[in-house]
Write an enzyme that holds these catalytic residues in place. Structure first.
Site, short mmCIF file in Angstrom:
data_model
loop_
_atom_site.label_atom_id
_atom_site.label_comp_id
_atom_site.label_asym_id
_atom_site.label_seq_id
_atom_site.Cartn_x
_atom_site.Cartn_y
_atom_site.Cartn_z
N LYS A 76 -24.87 -24.72 -1.84
CA LYS A 76 -26.30 -24.56 -2.04
C LYS A 76 -27.07 -25.20 -0.89
O LYS A 76 -26.71 -26.27 -0.40
CB LYS A 76 -26.71 -25.20 -3.38
CG LYS A 76 -28.17 -24.99 -3.77
CD LYS A 76 -28.43 -25.58 -5.15
CE LYS A 76 -29.88 -25.40 -5.59
NZ LYS A 76 -30.12 -25.95 -6.95
N SER A 151 -32.06 -23.04 -10.42
CA SER A 151 -32.38 -22.80 -9.02
C SER A 151 -31.17 -22.47 -8.16
O SER A 151 -31.33 -22.07 -7.02
CB SER A 151 -33.07 -24.04 -8.45
OG SER A 151 -32.20 -25.17 -8.47
N SER A 175 -30.01 -26.21 -13.53
CA SER A 175 -29.97 -25.34 -12.35
C SER A 175 -28.57 -24.93 -11.91
O SER A 175 -28.44 -24.10 -11.02
CB SER A 175 -30.69 -26.00 -11.17
OG SER A 175 -32.09 -25.96 -11.36
#
Length: 514
Positions: A76, A151, A175
């Protein structure tokens, strides 16, 4: 895919059926074929991944295999890898590259993991749909008109689409788990303190946790074995022994006491998700587990508490992005010109007010002129206005308000007290049961753009995940099938457990996925 999980790939490597280089090349081909549609990656390190794969192959030939050699991993884009971009999905950091490795990256690289690229995410990890990224929305690989969740939507989409074996995400209020559920992958949020946060760009420091997204419980356990453990670079990392999480994965659920929190099955839960989770609970019951209802009475305050605590911490953490030390910097000459134009406007308005005898307005305008920003303050303001997106600005403003004089006790301090009550709810529940079974999300994935104009509705999608972050508990989501009203789109089941008992969650998750 020939080797969809790292477990499959490792067996093939051990049998001499493939190589690290071949695995990387296969994933690069898939990225080239699919990612233009999905938009899961913000950057792909083709040369670096291939070179590292060749090095690992040479080490294997010399009889020095690494435990994770052949694991092709996406990361990420809020986790630092030296020399890689770390944008956090924001214009503010669009051109920024990390100067050091996160602790999890150090540990994974030493174990032989191959980093193939950085994945798209909601800006500064603030979002539940991956629509707030400066680099455009991520699309659900099962149905491109739907969101992948957020996210860590890019990480979940990359794993689900077969663009890597696994990915790292961060979980502040769900997330990792929510996008894993929306994309049909395994998503693990470890206990707060189990995994070092050093090198994770902070959103809410008392809530943030790094966790893996994978295609199997075994892969999640294998990765957690490497990234878990105390770290001198992170004072919040816990000095707790790390077990072998792969042991006991096949032990089943016989004899376990599982709780169903009544508040997680109340009004607002999609009927088909309720049915699908209940069917899985019945399977666990048939497999020898004991199932009973429990109560977590403060669940209804979870979302409000989370958004007060998280935004307050975010407003503090994001104050560092001023365009001077690092981050997007507005054009200085344009800033000076805009500042001068504003001063001229105020002077004209002041002259007009005096000419009309409006002394009250004249006094107000004169005070504004006296308080007008310096060039440096104006540059800060303009840089942050240009660099941050709407959702980040919204959360900074909410957090700043909650921390402001006169409101700190009313909002932030009260939220912290409720946070303690939520933690106590879980502690009492775990006196009677070993783990909790819940839906991961109240609804199936929704269409792109469907909730962007209603932030509250978007926030409520986190209702089943935020409480684990507030209490610091581990949480795991596993896929349990497709939603009948949205064919092809997955549904996730969540398992919550006591602090530092990730092994139990992975054992239950493995049993569900059999």
């Amino acid at each position: 895919m020939e080797y969809p999980t790292f477990t499959d790939a490792r067996r093939a490597l051990d049998a001499g059926e493939t190589s690290c280089e071949a695995l990387v090349s296969s994933f690069l081909e898939r990225i080239d074929a699919r990612d233009n549609e999905i938009n899961a990656f913000t950057s792909v390190d083709q040369d670096g991944a291939l070179n590292h794969a060749r090095y690992l192959d040479s080490q294997r030939e010399r009889g020095n295999p690494r435990p994770l050699a052949g694991l092709v991993l996406a990361v990420k884009d809020n986790i630092c890898i030296r020399g890689y971009p770390v944008s956090c999905g924001s214009k503010m950091l669009a051109d920024f590259s990390s100067l050091y490795d996160a602790t999890v990256i150090d540990r994974l690289r030493d174990a032989g993991a191959i980093f193939i690229g950085k994945t798209n995410c909601d800006e500064f990890a603030m979002g539940s749909s991956n629509e707030t990224s400066h680099f455009g929305p991520v699309r659900n690989p099962h149905a491109p008109e739907y969101v992948p969740g957020g996210s860590s939507g890019g990480s979940a989409a990359a794993v689900a689409a077969g663009l890597c074996h696994a990915a790292l995400g961060s979980d502040t209020g769900g997330s990792v788990r929510q996008p894993a559920a929306f994309c049909g992958t395994v998503g693990l949020k470890p206990t707060y303190g189990r995994v070092s946060r050093s090198g994770l760009v902070a959103f809410a420091s008392s809530l943030d946790v790094i966790g893996p997204l994978t295609r199997s419980a075994e892969d999640a356990a294998t990765i957690l074995n490497v990234i878990a453990g105390e770290d001198e670079r992170d004072s919040t990392s816990a000095p707790v022994d790390v077990p072998d999480y792969t042991e006991g994965l096949g032990d089943g659920v016989e004899g376990l006491r599982l709780g169903l929190p009544e508040e997680y099955f109340a009004e607002g839960l999609d009927d088909d998700i309720r049915r699908m989770v209940t069917e899985q609970v019945d399977r666990l019951d048939d497999a020898g587990a004991t199932v009973e209802e429990v109560s977590l009475p403060h669940t209804e305050y979870g979302v409000a508490t989370y958004y007060l605590v998280a935004t307050a911490e975010a407003s503090s953490n994001l104050a560092r992005y001023d365009g001077i030390r690092y981050g997007h910097r507005a054009d200085l000459q344009e800033t000076k010109q805009a500042l001068q134009e504003r001063r001229e406007e105020l002077k004209e308005e002041l002259a007009s007010a005096r000419a009309q005898g409006d002394e009250a307005r004249a006094d107000t305008l004169e005070a504004q002129l006296d308080d007008e920003q310096s060039t440096l303050d104006a540059l800060y303001t303009r840089s942050r206005t240009e660099g941050f997106g709407d959702e980040v600005k919204r959360r900074i403003m909410l957090g700043t308000y909650a921390l402001s004089a006169g409101y700190y006790d009313k909002y932030y301090e009260k939220a912290q007290r409720v946070r303690t009550l939520i933690r106590h709810d879980f502690e009492r529940a775990f006196e009677d049961v070993d783990a909790l079974i819940t839906p991961t999300t109240p609804t199936p994935p929704f269409r792109l753009g469907e909730k962007t104009d209603d932030p509250l509705e978007m926030y409520l999608n986190d209702i089943y995940t935020v409480t684990a972050n507030l209490a610091g508990l581990p949480g795991l989501t596993v896929p349990i099938g497709e939603h009948p009203d949205t064919p092809g789109l997955p549904v996730g089941l969540q398992v919550l457990g006591p602090h530092f008992d990730e092994a139990l969650l992975l054992r239950i998750g493995a049993a569900i996925m059999e």
